[in-house]
Motif scaffolding. Structure first.
Motif, PDB file in Angstrom:
ATOM      1  N   ASP A  98       0.894  -1.232   0.023  1.00  0.00           N
ATOM      2  CA  ASP A  98       0.144   0.054  -0.049  1.00  0.00           C
ATOM      3  C   ASP A  98       0.907   1.572   0.005  1.00  0.00           C
ATOM      4  OD1 ASP A  98      -1.654   2.190   0.433  1.00  0.00           O
ATOM      5  OD2 ASP A  98      -2.639   1.387   2.130  1.00  0.00           O
ATOM      6  N   LEU A  99       0.651   2.178  -1.172  1.00  0.00           N
ATOM      7  CA  LEU A  99       1.876   3.162  -0.973  1.00  0.00           C
ATOM      8  C   LEU A  99       1.526   4.406  -0.110  1.00  0.00           C
ATOM      9  CD1 LEU A  99       2.040   3.260  -4.888  1.00  0.00           C
ATOM     10  CD2 LEU A  99       3.651   2.523  -3.228  1.00  0.00           C
ATOM     11  N   ASN A 100       0.345   4.187   0.455  1.00  0.00           N
ATOM     12  CA  ASN A 100      -0.176   5.004   1.707  1.00  0.00           C
ATOM     13  C   ASN A 100       0.375   4.651   3.010  1.00  0.00           C
ATOM     14  OD1 ASN A 100      -1.163   6.792  -0.217  1.00  0.00           O
ATOM     15  ND2 ASN A 100      -3.075   5.793  -0.055  1.00  0.00           N
ATOM     16  N   ASP A 101       0.855   3.335   3.087  1.00  0.00           N
ATOM     17  CA  ASP A 101       1.474   2.883   4.351  1.00  0.00           C
ATOM     18  C   ASP A 101       2.699   3.516   4.846  1.00  0.00           C
ATOM     19  OD1 ASP A 101       2.312   1.399   6.486  1.00  0.00           O
ATOM     20  OD2 ASP A 101       1.750  -0.391   5.722  1.00  0.00           O
ATOM     21  N   GLU A 102       2.637   4.027   6.078  1.00  0.00           N
ATOM     22  CA  GLU A 102       3.926   4.886   6.602  1.00  0.00           C
ATOM     23  C   GLU A 102       5.143   3.779   6.532  1.00  0.00           C
ATOM     24  OE1 GLU A 102       4.162   7.996   7.346  1.00  0.00           O
ATOM     25  OE2 GLU A 102       2.292   8.480   6.274  1.00  0.00           O
ATOM     26  N   LYS A 103       4.992   2.572   6.668  1.00  0.00           N
ATOM     27  CA  LYS A 103       6.232   1.601   6.940  1.00  0.00           C
ATOM     28  C   LYS A 103       6.071   0.633   5.752  1.00  0.00           C
ATOM     29  CE  LYS A 103       5.276   1.534  11.919  1.00  0.00           C
ATOM     30  NZ  LYS A 103       6.501   1.717  12.708  1.00  0.00           N
ATOM     31  N   LYS A 104       6.273   1.409   4.673  1.00  0.00           N
ATOM     32  CA  LYS A 104       6.415   0.775   3.438  1.00  0.00           C
ATOM     33  C   LYS A 104       7.616   0.144   3.228  1.00  0.00           C
ATOM     34  CE  LYS A 104       5.784   4.550   1.133  1.00  0.00           C
ATOM     35  NZ  LYS A 104       4.926   5.555   1.825  1.00  0.00           N
ATOM     36  N   TRP A 105       8.882   0.974   3.528  1.00  0.00           N
ATOM     37  CA  TRP A 105      10.195   0.362   3.548  1.00  0.00           C
ATOM     38  C   TRP A 105      10.139  -1.013   4.621  1.00  0.00           C
ATOM     39  CZ3 TRP A 105      12.893   0.343  -0.221  1.00  0.00           C
ATOM     40  CH2 TRP A 105      13.602   1.387  -0.694  1.00  0.00           C
ATOM     41  N   GLU A 106       9.747  -0.999   5.692  1.00  0.00           N
ATOM     42  CA  GLU A 106       9.928  -2.075   6.755  1.00  0.00           C
ATOM     43  C   GLU A 106       9.385  -3.306   6.297  1.00  0.00           C
ATOM     44  OE1 GLU A 106       9.147   1.315   7.279  1.00  0.00           O
ATOM     45  OE2 GLU A 106      10.610   1.982   8.851  1.00  0.00           O
ATOM     46  N   LYS A 107       8.106  -2.955   5.786  1.00  0.00           N
ATOM     47  CA  LYS A 107       7.258  -4.206   5.366  1.00  0.00           C
ATOM     48  C   LYS A 107       7.568  -5.032   4.015  1.00  0.00           C
ATOM     49  CE  LYS A 107       3.189  -2.749   7.507  1.00  0.00           C
ATOM     50  NZ  LYS A 107       1.704  -2.056   7.187  1.00  0.00           N
ATOM     51  N   LEU A 108       8.242  -4.046   3.022  1.00  0.00           N
ATOM     52  CA  LEU A 108       8.597  -4.583   1.733  1.00  0.00           C
ATOM     53  C   LEU A 108      10.196  -5.341   2.154  1.00  0.00           C
ATOM     54  CD1 LEU A 108       8.820  -4.643  -1.204  1.00  0.00           C
ATOM     55  CD2 LEU A 108       9.636  -2.459  -1.195  1.00  0.00           C
ATOM     56  N   CYS A 109      10.726  -4.621   2.777  1.00  0.00           N
ATOM     57  CA  CYS A 109      12.248  -5.243   3.116  1.00  0.00           C
ATOM     58  C   CYS A 109      12.296  -6.351   3.784  1.00  0.00           C
ATOM     59  CB  CYS A 109      13.094  -4.349   3.896  1.00  0.00           C
ATOM     60  SG  CYS A 109      13.619  -2.845   2.681  1.00  0.00           S
ATOM     61  N   ALA A 110      11.157  -6.700   4.765  1.00  0.00           N
ATOM     62  CA  ALA A 110      10.809  -7.866   5.482  1.00  0.00           C
ATOM     63  C   ALA A 110      10.430  -8.824   4.537  1.00  0.00           C
ATOM     64  CB  ALA A 110       9.753  -7.630   6.664  1.00  0.00           C
ATOM     65  N   PHE A 111       9.758  -8.796   3.481  1.00  0.00           N
ATOM     66  CA  PHE A 111       9.093  -9.485   2.502  1.00  0.00           C
ATOM     67  C   PHE A 111      10.308 -10.052   1.770  1.00  0.00           C
ATOM     68  CE2 PHE A 111       7.468 -10.284  -2.005  1.00  0.00           C
ATOM     69  CZ  PHE A 111       6.677 -11.391  -1.790  1.00  0.00           C
ATOM     70  N   LEU A 112      11.157  -9.198   1.291  1.00  0.00           N
ATOM     71  CA  LEU A 112      12.393  -9.504   0.607  1.00  0.00           C
ATOM     72  C   LEU A 112      13.559  -9.934   1.165  1.00  0.00           C
ATOM     73  CD1 LEU A 112      12.062  -6.388  -2.122  1.00  0.00           C
ATOM     74  CD2 LEU A 112      11.322  -8.977  -2.586  1.00  0.00           C
ATOM     75  N   ALA A 113      13.638  -9.982   2.589  1.00  0.00           N
ATOM     76  CA  ALA A 113      14.449 -10.340   3.460  1.00  0.00           C
ATOM     77  C   ALA A 113      15.976  -9.346   3.112  1.00  0.00           C
ATOM     78  CB  ALA A 113      14.915 -11.802   3.422  1.00  0.00           C
ATOM     79  N   GLN A 114      15.673  -8.039   3.016  1.00  0.00           N
ATOM     80  CA  GLN A 114      16.601  -7.242   3.015  1.00  0.00           C
ATOM     81  C   GLN A 114      16.693  -6.222   4.175  1.00  0.00           C
ATOM     82  OE1 GLN A 114      18.735  -7.082   0.038  1.00  0.00           O
ATOM     83  NE2 GLN A 114      17.676  -9.144  -0.301  1.00  0.00           N
ATOM     84  N   LYS A 115      17.796  -5.522   4.382  1.00  0.00           N
ATOM     85  CA  LYS A 115      17.957  -4.593   5.210  1.00  0.00           C
ATOM     86  C   LYS A 115      17.045  -3.310   4.702  1.00  0.00           C
ATOM     87  CE  LYS A 115      22.533  -5.213   7.060  1.00  0.00           C
ATOM     88  NZ  LYS A 115      23.749  -4.601   7.261  1.00  0.00           N
ATOM     89  N   VAL A 116      16.490  -2.474   5.669  1.00  0.00           N
ATOM     90  CA  VAL A 116      15.676  -1.342   5.447  1.00  0.00           C
ATOM     91  C   VAL A 116      16.803  -0.098   4.948  1.00  0.00           C
ATOM     92  CG1 VAL A 116      14.124   0.426   6.231  1.00  0.00           C
ATOM     93  CG2 VAL A 116      13.985  -1.773   6.938  1.00  0.00           C
ATOM     94  N   PRO A 117      16.638   0.370   3.758  1.00  0.00           N
ATOM     95  CA  PRO A 117      17.566   1.535   3.665  1.00  0.00           C
ATOM     96  C   PRO A 117      17.305   2.715   4.479  1.00  0.00           C
ATOM     97  CG  PRO A 117      16.265   0.812   1.685  1.00  0.00           C
ATOM     98  CD  PRO A 117      15.666   0.176   2.664  1.00  0.00           C
ATOM     99  N   LEU A 118      18.346   3.641   4.487  1.00  0.00           N
ATOM    100  CA  LEU A 118      18.291   4.738   5.263  1.00  0.00           C
ATOM    101  C   LEU A 118      17.400   5.786   4.756  1.00  0.00           C
ATOM    102  CD1 LEU A 118      21.618   4.721   6.921  1.00  0.00           C
ATOM    103  CD2 LEU A 118      19.627   4.059   8.091  1.00  0.00           C
ATOM    104  N   GLU A 119      17.319   5.893   3.563  1.00  0.00           N
ATOM    105  CA  GLU A 119      16.824   7.035   2.833  1.00  0.00           C
ATOM    106  C   GLU A 119      15.240   6.943   2.600  1.00  0.00           C
ATOM    107  OE1 GLU A 119      17.942   4.694  -1.210  1.00  0.00           O
ATOM    108  OE2 GLU A 119      19.298   5.562   0.033  1.00  0.00           O
ATOM    109  N   PRO A 120      14.652   7.830   2.159  1.00  0.00           N
ATOM    110  CA  PRO A 120      13.124   7.836   2.239  1.00  0.00           C
ATOM    111  C   PRO A 120      12.690   6.937   1.025  1.00  0.00           C
ATOM    112  CG  PRO A 120      13.909  10.138   2.077  1.00  0.00           C
ATOM    113  CD  PRO A 120      15.336   9.470   2.212  1.00  0.00           C
ATOM    114  N   PHE A 121      11.381   6.415   1.018  1.00  0.00           N
ATOM    115  CA  PHE A 121      11.130   5.543   0.173  1.00  0.00           C
ATOM    116  C   PHE A 121      10.737   6.630  -1.108  1.00  0.00           C
ATOM    117  CE2 PHE A 121       7.872   3.119  -2.222  1.00  0.00           C
ATOM    118  CZ  PHE A 121       7.932   1.862  -1.865  1.00  0.00           C
TER     119      PHE A 121
END
Length: 177
Positions: A98-121
């Motif tokens: 959901d592009l309106n979700d505040e935790k896009k990075w966290e959820k996407l990176c969890a799905f892809l098993a990747q670290k959350v980047p420091l930069e904004p989505f």
């Protein structure tokens, strides 16, 4: 055959091929981006305006979103439901972002098993979705401003206008195949 050379795909025409890609690559993952439907259709209309394309004709049944908003929305909803149904029972394969979700990075990176980047989505082609822009017309004041330019600037303006007109003509009348 192109899918053998790359690791990721987005946008068109891939949304039409998700089943085939899933069958060819059983370990691949899919991300379905969603957002508020009103915001989506306003953005589509702002971005494409009254331009047409063959791929949009294939996907939506009409090449231009203007005047076909309900058709585009219907196809948007239909695609979303078909993807969700296809991946039902396979949560490890599909992530709905959901592009309106505040935790896009966290959820996407969890799905892809990747670290959350420091930069904004990242967002590309973000448009003002408050209204569909109207075509701009040459005003009398703009015409007067042209005549106030130096001869060198007038020449550059005419040269740029002709070059852009030729380019537009070529884009409209010659397909990129």
């Amino acid at each position: 055959s192109v899918t053998d050379y790359y690791d990721a795909f987005c946008d068109n025409p891939w949304l039409l091929l998700y089943k085939e890609i899933d069958q060819k690559y059983p370990d691949c993952k899919f991300i379905l981006t969603t957002r508020d439907e009103k915001s989506w259709i306003k953005s589509v209309c702002n971005y494409f305006n009254d331009s047409t394309s063959e791929i949009r004709s294939i996907i939506y049944g009409k090449g231009s979103p203007l005047g076909n908003e309900s058709l585009y929305l219907e196809k948007y909803k239909q695609h979303k439901q078909e993807v969700i149904q296809y991946f039902k029972g396979k949560p490890h394969k599909l992530f709905i972002l959901d592009l309106n979700d505040e935790k896009k990075w966290e959820k996407l990176c969890a799905f892809l098993a990747q670290k959350v980047p420091l930069e904004p989505f990242p967002f590309e082609n973000k448009t003002n979705t408050t209204k569909v822009p109207q075509k701009k017309r040459i005003s009398f004041q703009k015409l007067l401003n042209y005549f106030k330019l130096s001869n060198q600037k007038k020449f550059l303006f005419i040269e740029a206008f002709i070059s852009i007109s030729i380019s537009r003509f070529l884009i409209i009348f010659f397909a990129f195949k």
